[in-house]
Design a protein around this motif. Structure first.
Motif, short mmCIF file in Angstrom:
data_model
loop_
_atom_site.label_atom_id
_atom_site.label_comp_id
_atom_site.label_asym_id
_atom_site.label_seq_id
_atom_site.Cartn_x
_atom_site.Cartn_y
_atom_site.Cartn_z
N ASP A 873 61.72 56.31 30.50
CA ASP A 873 62.80 55.76 31.31
C ASP A 873 62.60 54.27 31.14
O ASP A 873 61.81 53.65 31.78
CB ASP A 873 62.67 56.13 32.73
CG ASP A 873 64.05 55.77 33.56
OD1 ASP A 873 65.09 55.03 32.92
OD2 ASP A 873 64.05 55.90 34.79
N PRO A 874 63.49 53.67 30.25
CA PRO A 874 63.49 52.23 29.97
C PRO A 874 63.64 51.51 31.17
O PRO A 874 63.19 50.31 31.26
CB PRO A 874 64.49 52.08 28.89
CG PRO A 874 64.48 53.41 28.19
CD PRO A 874 64.20 54.45 29.37
N ALA A 875 64.52 52.15 31.97
CA ALA A 875 65.03 51.48 33.27
C ALA A 875 63.80 50.98 34.08
O ALA A 875 63.79 50.02 34.84
CB ALA A 875 66.15 52.23 33.88
N GLN A 876 62.81 51.84 34.23
CA GLN A 876 61.75 51.68 35.03
C GLN A 876 60.42 51.37 34.46
O GLN A 876 59.44 51.02 34.82
CB GLN A 876 61.19 53.31 35.63
CG GLN A 876 62.29 53.75 36.68
CD GLN A 876 61.89 55.03 37.39
OE1 GLN A 876 60.69 54.82 37.98
NE2 GLN A 876 62.60 55.86 37.04
N LYS A 877 60.75 50.59 33.19
CA LYS A 877 59.44 50.31 32.42
C LYS A 877 58.65 49.10 32.86
O LYS A 877 57.49 49.39 33.16
CB LYS A 877 60.18 49.91 30.97
CG LYS A 877 59.05 49.35 30.13
CD LYS A 877 59.77 48.69 28.92
CE LYS A 877 58.69 47.80 28.07
NZ LYS A 877 59.27 47.44 26.91
N ASP A 878 59.20 48.21 33.34
CA ASP A 878 58.64 46.97 34.00
C ASP A 878 57.61 47.50 35.22
O ASP A 878 56.82 47.12 35.30
CB ASP A 878 59.33 45.81 34.26
CG ASP A 878 60.06 45.31 33.14
OD1 ASP A 878 59.47 45.40 31.99
OD2 ASP A 878 61.13 44.62 33.12
#
Length: 1191
Positions: A873-878
């Motif tokens: 999930d790139p949106a939750q990456k950080d």
């Protein structure tokens, strides 16, 4: 009251005393010096008894009737048996005046002029007590506890059974009022013992046992000689100098004379339990009388007034059974009652009462008028404003003020008079004469109206409610009923002594006679039942009957006359009779008869009475149909018959009216299928199916399920058949049905599968789901039955059911305490949130239970979980990468703290001093500002201080002890720390040089206590520690130049360009569990500088860390055997490490590198790693088993 002389006799001497035998058969008289024994039935002298030598003054019979006693002037007392034999004699010092037997103990009291004695059969001698005056009379209380003595000096002395005086009563007259006779009231209903006293002060008075007088003295105007109570204590008999015996009430009210005599009445007694009295006179006359108390009463509708105790009037409400007593305190001679008026005639006046209110249930009367005048009359009648006096042939009408307003003179004696109602002041009277004439008189009219004249005398008569019929009972006991207008004799009935019309029904009357009650309705035959007494009223179903002296309301069901009307189909008249009072069964019979007679109005009223909603619904439906224009009475009657259970008659009527379908429906509903087949149409399949279905329903209801199943299947009702099979657990039948059904019939197939699943036959259920093609239900079945292998196989073929399989599987694992597997299952199902929750819970539990090695493992798994989420999930990456690094750091801390905790808690330590020293330093440098849960800084510092002291790092030990002083120390460490703090003072203030860590990048010696943490103080290069001994490893991390990809770097390193002036022998061993790099240099190696080594040169140019960055040239110069790579999955970059001591081997777990932080790549000395794997069977950190394949 009427007095009848039964017999009379005369003795030669004065009758001094009389005593009855308790059974009343014999009478003992004291006359002269003898006792005379009489038969009370006819006055026969049975036997004279001679035993005394002088006049016999007194005689008394014992209560048990076995003996009697007599006392004489010869000073002696003789005890006689009931066989008239003398058995005992004793004497006093003076003449005997009176004797009395105790009613309970049969103790005899004998009184003389100077003393009294007490004798009982069981004692040998007579106990005697002196008296202050001559004793004239005596009497025992009912309970035999006290004896009252009447003295000549006017004193009454009450003594106990032992002769001791308890109460002394002094009469006002003193010696001028000798106490001549006393008697205790024998009534058991009185609450207190009451003593009646007659003295020669010509007074009658009453006293309680305590000596308190009741009421005032009653003046007698004669000298009383004797007083006697009736058996029940309701009346008093008194005789004396007035030469007559008088009857008084128990309160002392004079009622009348019993019998006038020619001389003083010296004694009088009442025969036990009867109304007979005997009077003995001074001249020797003995008279035996019978007292006949006539009934004085009045009746109007449901109110009945009657005389009680001769002086009271009781008004009784015959419906509510309420009673009210009116005390007149004088002899009541006549009573009349009408509506709210009540008239009572007393000897000298007439009292007129009225009700307080118009309420029909009010029972409170008050005096309205008093007519103070003496009247002589045979009958008394009261109206709203007048009283009517009947005197032989004459009637007088008086106002309530006593003024005579009218008078009527009759031709013959008046035998019966009754008020028949009318307006106030204009009431009508019904009068019957001895000559047979019957008159109607209005109180405001002088002229009497002759209703009719019959040949026989009138005894009783009554008029019907509508004044159309007259019932007369004549002197021949015949009841004759006349039509008043035509004077026609309608009918007559024999054996009647009284008659009454029903006030609620014109055509009903009743009459009594010969011990029977006769009820006659219209001209029907008489209905007869047993009844004692006289009928005086008839209201609805209640008949008021006077028997002896009381009146009662008899509830008489009007069943017989009702059935007489029913037999003639007179339903409305029968309903009127039923309203008077019949049983529920009679009401139901009336309703049924009226229904069959199609009199729906009467039937409806009757069914309402019995609250039969079923038939009321039928009548309501018929009425609705009639309103719609239906006129077929056969159809209506058929419905009635079907409701009554007359099914064959109903079917015939249905058929006759052309409604065979109704007959079919009726028989089907009744489960009479054989009869129903007679009314089937010409083979209509729908009707046949309907019939079979209903037959199956019936078989099911009567508990024959197998037959019902077969019928349902033949009728095509598969769902009902399946329900029965499922409820009874018939698996074989269910699968047979399922196999025969077409796959398009989804509802019955689904029901089959549901029941098979419930009946623990998952194989058959799966077969059914497959037939339907319902894969989702099949997956659910495998999950519910926990057939995971089948579920997984199905999931492989159909990935869309992955969530439906792995999520329940994970929940099942968690419920069975297999949390790690559950976490993996959640992960496979894509339920990252649930997977993380399971791991977090496991971690929290491990920390709470001090299982820090497990906590480290779970944090490592959590970090890897976060890395997976960051990748997916790139949106939750950080966010996830931040959590990844945080959990890596926690795993690193808990892994190290596990050794510290075991060292401080367990009695033996598995780690050496140097390892504990290194771990405690590592933790002290790595702990964040907020110490993680479960980690104790005290334990870390205590371990550091203890191991520093043991290894010669005294300065560091001093520092640790100083830090401990600022912390809260558990009691169990207190003593050791205090002792260590003291003993460290004796040690040098420096650390051992051997313990100082070396930076392999810049070759700088770092202090043991580093303020910067686990980095070099010079080059800021992070130290890389061994995961077992926590020594600093000879590894330096390097980074790639910008533009070089990981794949290119690997290819460049793998080229391994030769070095002309250096001969190295490198050996790399790779196996399933580890990657080992070994660098071996020959003794004659060239000293030319390695390009990578040249990169390590460092000059302090600032406080920031400057990483080693290599180019393609340097990478090409590197040997693959010298480089260790951590191949992180995206979005992380790979990490590269160069070993600077080729002769020391380093092993890296192929799994752990995926789970540790950048600062802490999980690497071991080769020997340490091999030993740990042998001990634990897996990697001590990531728990990867030795035989598991690498990532």
């Amino acid at each position: 009251m009427r007095v009848v002389l039964t017999w009379r006799d005369k003795a030669e001497h004065c009758i001094n005393d009389i005593a009855f035998k308790p059974d009343g058969t014999q009478l003992i008289l004291a006359a002269g010096d003898r006792l005379l024994v009489y038969d009370t039935s006819d006055g026969t002298l049975l036997q004279p008894l001679k035993g005394h030598k002088d006049t016999v003054y007194c005689v008394a019979y014992a209560k048990d009737g076995k003996r009697f006693a007599s006392g004489s002037a010869d000073k002696s007392v003789i005890i006689w048996t009931s066989k008239l034999e003398g058995i005992l004699k004793y004497t006093h010092n003076d003449s005997i005046q009176c004797v009395s037997y105790n009613p309970v103990t049969h103790q005899l009291a004998s009184c003389s002029s100077s003393d009294f004695g007490l004798w009982s059969p069981e004692q040998k001698s007579v106990s005697k007590d002196k008296s202050s005056s001559k004793i004239i009379c005596c009497s025992w209380t009912n309970d035999g506890q006290y004896l009252a003595l009447g003295l000549f000096n006017g004193i009454i002395s009450i003594r106990n059974k032992n002769g001791e005086e308890k109460v002394k009563i002094e009469r006002p007259g003193g010696s001028l009022s000798p106490i001549w006779s006393i008697c205790w009231n024998p009534s058991r209903e009185e609450h207190n013992d009451i003593l009646a006293v007659a003295d020669w002060g010509q007074k009658l008075s009453f006293y309680q046992l305590s000596g308190k007088q009741i009421g005032k003295d009653r003046v007698l105007n004669f000298d009383p000689c004797c007083i006697s109570y009736f058996t029940k204590g309701e009346y008093i008999l008194l005789g004396g100098s007035d030469k007559q015996a008088s009857l008084f009430t128990k309160d002392g009210v004079r009622l009348g004379t019993v019998g006038e005599q020619n001389s003083w009445v010296w004694t009088c007694r009442v025969k036990p339990d009867s109304n007979y009295v005997v009077v003995g006179c001074q001249d020797g006359t003995i008279s035996f009388y019978q007292l006949i108390f006539s009934t004085v009463h009045g009746l109007y509708k449901d109110r009945y007034a009657y005389r009680d105790s001769m002086t009271d009037v009781i008004v009784q409400h015959l419906i509510t059974e309420q009673k009210v007593r009116i005390k007149c305190k004088e002899l009541v001679k006549k009573i009349a009652i009408y509506r709210n008026r009540l008239a009572i005639q007393l000897p000298e006046k007439i009292l007129i009462y009225e009700l307080y209110s118009e309420d029909s249930s009010d029972m409170h009367y008050r005096v309205k008028e008093r007519i103070v005048k003496k009247f002589e009359c045979n009958l008394l009648v009261v109206c709203a404003s007048h009283i009517i006096l009947c005197q032989e042939k004459r009637l007088q009408c008086l106002s309530f003020s006593g003024v005579k307003e009218r008078e009527w003179q009759m031709e013959s004696l008046i035998r019966y008079i009754k008020v028949i109602g009318g307006p106030p002041g204009r009431e009508g009277l019904l009068v019957g004469l001895k000559n047979g004439q019957i008159l109607k008189i209005f109180v405001d009219n002088l002229f009497a109206i002759v209703l009719l004249k019959q040949a026989t005398a009138v005894r009783c008569l009554d008029m019907s409610a509508s004044r159309k019929k007259l019932a007369v009972v004549d002197e021949n006991d015949t009841c004759l009923v006349y039509d008043i207008h035509t004077k026609e004799l309608l009918f007559q009935e024999p054996n009647a002594n009284s008659v009454a019309w029903n006030t609620q029904c014109e055509d009903m009357l009743c009459f009594s006679g010969g011990g029977y009650l006769n009820i006659k309705a219209s001209t029907f035959p008489v209905h007869r039942q047993k009844l004692q007494g006289f009928v005086v009223g008839y209201n609805g179903s209640k008949i008021f009957c006077l028997h002896v002296f009381s009146i009662s309301a008899v509830e008489v069901p009007q069943s017989a006359p009702m059935y007489q009307y029913l037999d003639r189909k007179m339903f409305k008249e029968a309903y009127q009779i039923a309203c008077l009072g019949v049983t529920d069964t009679d009401w139901r019979e009336l309703a049924m008869e009226a229904l069959e007679g199609l009199d729906f109005e009467t039937a409806k009223k009757a069914f309402i009475r019995v609250q039969d909603l079923r038939y009321l619904e039928l009548i309501s439906s018929i009425e609705e149909r009639k309103k719609r224009g239906e006129t077929n009475n056969d159809l209506f009657l058929a419905d009635v018959f079907s409701y009554q259970g007359k099914f064959h008659e109903a079917a015939k009527l249905y058929k006759r009216s052309g409604h065979e379908n109704l007959a079919l429906e009726m028989y089907t509903d009744l489960r009479m299928f054989e009869c129903a087949k007679d009314f089937l149409g010409s083979g209509d399949p729908k009707e046949t199916k309907m019939l079979i279905t209903k037959q199956a329903d019936w078989a099911r209801n009567i508990k024959e399920p197998k037959a019902a199943v077969e019928m349902y299947i033949s009728a095509g009702e598969h769902v009902k058949a399946i329900e029965i099979c499922g409820d009874h657990g018939w698996v074989d039948t269910l699968i047979d049905i399922a196999r025969k059904l077409d796959k398009a019939e989804r509802e019955p197939l689904m029901l089959c599968a549901t029941y098979l699943k419930k009946l623990d036959s998952p194989g058959y259920a799966a077969e059914t789901y497959l037939k339907m093609g319902d894969l989702k239900s099949l997956v659910q079945l495998h999950v519910e039955t926990q057939c995971w292998d089948e579920a997984f196989a199905l999931g492989e073929k159909h990935p869309e059911f992955k969530d439906d399989i792995y999520v329940p599987y994970a929940q099942w694992l968690a419920e069975n305490d297999r949390f790690e597997e559950a976490q993996q299952a959640f992960h496979k199902a894509g339920r990252q949130r649930e997977a993380v929750q399971v791991l977090e819970q496991l971690t929290d539990n491990a920390v709470a239970e001090s299982r820090f090695n497990d906590a480290a493992y779970y944090y490592w798994m959590l970090s890897m979980q976060c890395l997976d989420i960051a990748q997916a999930d790139p949106a939750q990456k950080d966010v996830m990468l931040g959590k990844f690094h945080h959990f890596q750091r926690l795993a690193e801390l808990y892994h190290g703290y596990h050794a510290i905790h075991r060292h401080t808690e367990d009695p033996f330590s598995v780690h050496g001093p140097e390892t504990l020293f290194n771990i405690s330093r590592f933790l002290l440098h790595s702990l964040p500002k907020d110490t993680p849960s479960g980690i104790s800084k005290v334990k870390i510092l205590f371990t550091l201080a203890k191991q520093s002291k043991a290894l010669g790092a005294y300065r560091l030990a001093r520092h640790a002890y100083d830090k401990l002083r600022g912390l809260y120390i558990p009691a169990r460490f207190q003593k050791s720390i205090e002792l260590g703090t003291l003993t460290i003072r004796a040690k040098p203030f420096h650390d051992s040089e051997e313990l100082v860590p070396l930076c392999y990048r810049c070759s700088t010696n770092n202090p043991l206590l580093n303020n910067l943490g686990n980095v070099c103080i010079n080059c800021r290069q992070p130290f890389i520690f061994s995961a077992s001994s926590y020594d600093v490893l000879h590894l330096v991390e390097f980074c790639l130049e910008e533009g070089i990809t990981d794949e290119e770097a690997i290819s460049l390193i793998d080229l391994e360009a030769p070095r002309p002036k250096r001969e190295d022998r490198q050996q790399e061993t790779i196996n399933n569990s580890s990657q080992i790099l070994q660098l071996v240099e020959t003794k004659d190696s060239m000293g030319d500088e390695d390009p990578f080594t040249a990169k390590l040169s460092f000059e302090q140019g600032g406080s920031e860390f400057v990483p080693v960055v290599v180019s393609r040239l340097v990478l090409r110069s590197m040997s693959r055997r010298d480089v260790i790579i951590k191949r992180w999955p995206p979005p992380l970059r790979w990490q590269y490490f160069r070993s600077l001591l080729p002769d020391a081997s380093i092993t890296m777990c192929p799994s752990c590198f995926q789970g540790f932080g950048l600062i802490f790549p999980q690497m071991f000395h080769s020997e340490d790693y091999e030993l740990l794997v042998l001990q634990h069977g897996c990697c001590p950190y990531c728990r990867r088993r030795k035989d598991d394949p690498g990532p």
